[in-house]
Design an enzyme around this catalytic site. Structure first.
Site, PDB file in Angstrom:
ATOM      1  N   LYS A 114      48.788 -37.060  34.507  1.00  0.00           N
ATOM      2  CA  LYS A 114      49.803 -38.103  34.671  1.00  0.00           C
ATOM      3  C   LYS A 114      50.776 -38.080  33.516  1.00  0.00           C
ATOM      4  O   LYS A 114      50.331 -38.052  32.375  1.00  0.00           O
ATOM      5  CB  LYS A 114      49.088 -39.454  34.728  1.00  0.00           C
ATOM      6  CG  LYS A 114      49.979 -40.658  34.787  1.00  0.00           C
ATOM      7  CD  LYS A 114      49.158 -41.918  34.693  1.00  0.00           C
ATOM      8  CE  LYS A 114      50.099 -43.093  34.733  1.00  0.00           C
ATOM      9  NZ  LYS A 114      49.429 -44.352  34.511  1.00  0.00           N
ATOM     10  N   LYS A 119      46.557 -38.083  30.306  1.00  0.00           N
ATOM     11  CA  LYS A 119      47.625 -39.067  30.461  1.00  0.00           C
ATOM     12  C   LYS A 119      48.516 -39.003  29.232  1.00  0.00           C
ATOM     13  O   LYS A 119      48.074 -39.243  28.110  1.00  0.00           O
ATOM     14  CB  LYS A 119      47.033 -40.466  30.628  1.00  0.00           C
ATOM     15  CG  LYS A 119      48.104 -41.543  30.759  1.00  0.00           C
ATOM     16  CD  LYS A 119      47.527 -42.895  31.110  1.00  0.00           C
ATOM     17  CE  LYS A 119      48.625 -43.945  31.174  1.00  0.00           C
ATOM     18  NZ  LYS A 119      48.090 -45.284  31.470  1.00  0.00           N
TER      19      LYS A 119
HETATM   20  C1  PBG Z   1      48.463 -48.524  31.947  1.00  0.00           C
HETATM   21  C2  PBG Z   1      49.035 -47.810  33.111  1.00  0.00           C
HETATM   22  C3  PBG Z   1      50.344 -47.307  33.164  1.00  0.00           C
HETATM   23  C4  PBG Z   1      50.511 -46.734  34.417  1.00  0.00           C
HETATM   24  C5  PBG Z   1      49.307 -46.902  35.112  1.00  0.00           C
HETATM   25  N1  PBG Z   1      48.399 -47.556  34.289  1.00  0.00           N
HETATM   26  C6  PBG Z   1      51.469 -47.385  32.203  1.00  0.00           C
HETATM   27  C7  PBG Z   1      51.221 -47.238  30.780  1.00  0.00           C
HETATM   28  O1  PBG Z   1      50.356 -46.486  30.322  1.00  0.00           O
HETATM   29  O2  PBG Z   1      51.910 -47.939  30.059  1.00  0.00           O
HETATM   30  C8  PBG Z   1      51.784 -46.096  34.848  1.00  0.00           C
HETATM   31  C9  PBG Z   1      51.967 -45.800  36.286  1.00  0.00           C
HETATM   32  C10 PBG Z   1      53.376 -45.528  36.658  1.00  0.00           C
HETATM   33  O3  PBG Z   1      54.289 -45.408  35.823  1.00  0.00           O
HETATM   34  O4  PBG Z   1      53.602 -45.415  37.860  1.00  0.00           O
HETATM   35  N2  PBG Z   1      47.086 -48.588  31.851  1.00  0.00           N
END
Ligand code: PBG
Length: 326
Positions: free
Chosen positions: A250, A197
């Site tokens: 991601k 991520k």
């Molecule tokens: C945070 C989380 C995020 C997303 C899913 N879980 C955003 C972040 O890390 O700030 C993003 C998903 C998206 O942008 O569609 N735990």
């Protein structure tokens, strides 16, 4: 006549032949639909930066899931929108068995036992700091966070979650969540780890949806540097050894090489999260009629499959299911 023996165009000459040689297909089985849950009854509010995507109260979420299941979608990933007054430093509300999130999961599983429910494990929806981990003196503390995450996973599994999705990027979280689940008898509950991520600008609309943007700083001490791939392989190695069932990359579109690299190197299914900003870009350009939104959507999702993802989390899930049905 030109002396050309190899004419690749022969395999493109009509739709039947093109279909016969097509290597990748998008199907409803590939898709997980991320959905936003909010307090109350009969509540539906559209997320400004994500046209067509709503925060729904549990009653309306049930209806939406029912209509998605009729289209063949089976798997839903839920994110709770928690009111500010319930947020604190330790994300206490995330451990509340009677809270919005576990209650909704329980209701969904009661009404639709066959629906597969994926949950989110991270502190940010419940954290007054807006960070995925526990904050002390401006630092995100790893090991102190793990204990909270493991408890959160148990609350969700007890409510009926089928797949736990740790999205926090703390070191060691998959292992500790796996151990806790097993100790509590949830050996059948899966873990889809947010393995690679990245600290991405593409999460903006999601943070609008949950009002979960960090109150200070950024997420670069836990989410990955967009410039790196070796780190993704290291994270994948750890997650696999700690017991993950799926490895997720991601965002998806800017990280197709990472998807391919994990798929080439690991014998676990690869998931990709086509995130909020990727959705927003397509919708915004399509609204301006600068692109054909449906075509671009399908091309993007197919490219994610081609790169090696077998599962795609996407806000386009329902409209793709509708278009496949036609
Ligand atoms: C945070 C989380 C995020 C997303 C899913 N879980 C955003 C972040 O890390 O700030 C993003 C998903 C998206 O942008 O569609 N735990």
């Amino acid at each position: 006549m030109a002396q050309i023996t190899h004419r690749p165009r022969r395999n493109r000459k009509n739709a039947a032949i093109r279909n016969a040689v097509q290597e990748n297909w998008l199907t409803v089985n590939d898709l997980i639909f991320p959905m936003f849950l909010t307090e109350g009854k009969n509540k539906k509010s559209e997320i400004n930066s994500m046209p067509g995507i709503y925060r729904l109260s549990t009653d309306l979420l049930l209806k939406e899931i029912e209509s998605c299941m009729k289209l063949g979608l089976t798997t839903f990933c839920l994110f709770p929108s928690i009111s500010d007054k319930l947020k604190d430093k330790k994300a206490t509300e995330g451990l509340n068995r009677k809270g919005l999130y576990p209650s909704a999961i329980r209701e969904i599983k009661k009404r639709f036992p066959e629906a597969v429910i994926m949950t989110d494990v991270a502190m940010d929806p419940y954290s007054s700091d807006g960070h995925d981990g526990f904050v002390k003196d401006g630092k995100i503390l790893n090991d102190e966070t793990l204990d909270i995450l493991a408890k959160m996973a148990i609350v969700q599994a007890e409510a009926g979650a089928d797949i736990i999705g740790p999205s926090d990027m703390m070191d060691g979280r998959v292992g500790i969540i796996r151990d806790s689940l097993d100790e509590e008898g949830f050996t059948d509950v899966s873990i889809m780890s947010y393995t690679a991520k990245y600290a991405s600008g593409f999460y903006g609309p999601f943070r609008d949806a949950l009002d979960s943007a960090p109150k200070f700083g950024d997420k670069k001490t836990y989410q990955m540097n967009p410039a790196n791939t070796k780190e993704a392989l290291l994270e994948a190695d750890l997650d696999m050894n700690e017991g993950a069932d799926f490895l997720m990359v991601k965002p998806a579109l800017s990280y197709l090489d990472v998807i391919k690299s994990l798929n080439d190197n690991f014998n676990l299914p690869i998931a990709a999260y086509n995130v909020s900003g990727e959705y927003a870009m397509v919708k915004a350009a399509a609204q301006k009629k600068w692109i054909d939104g449906d075509k671009v959507r399908d091309e993007i999702l197919l490219s994610i499959k081609r790169a090696g993802a077998s599962v795609i989390l996407t806000y386009f899930a329902k409209e793709v299911a509708q278009s496949l049905k036609k």
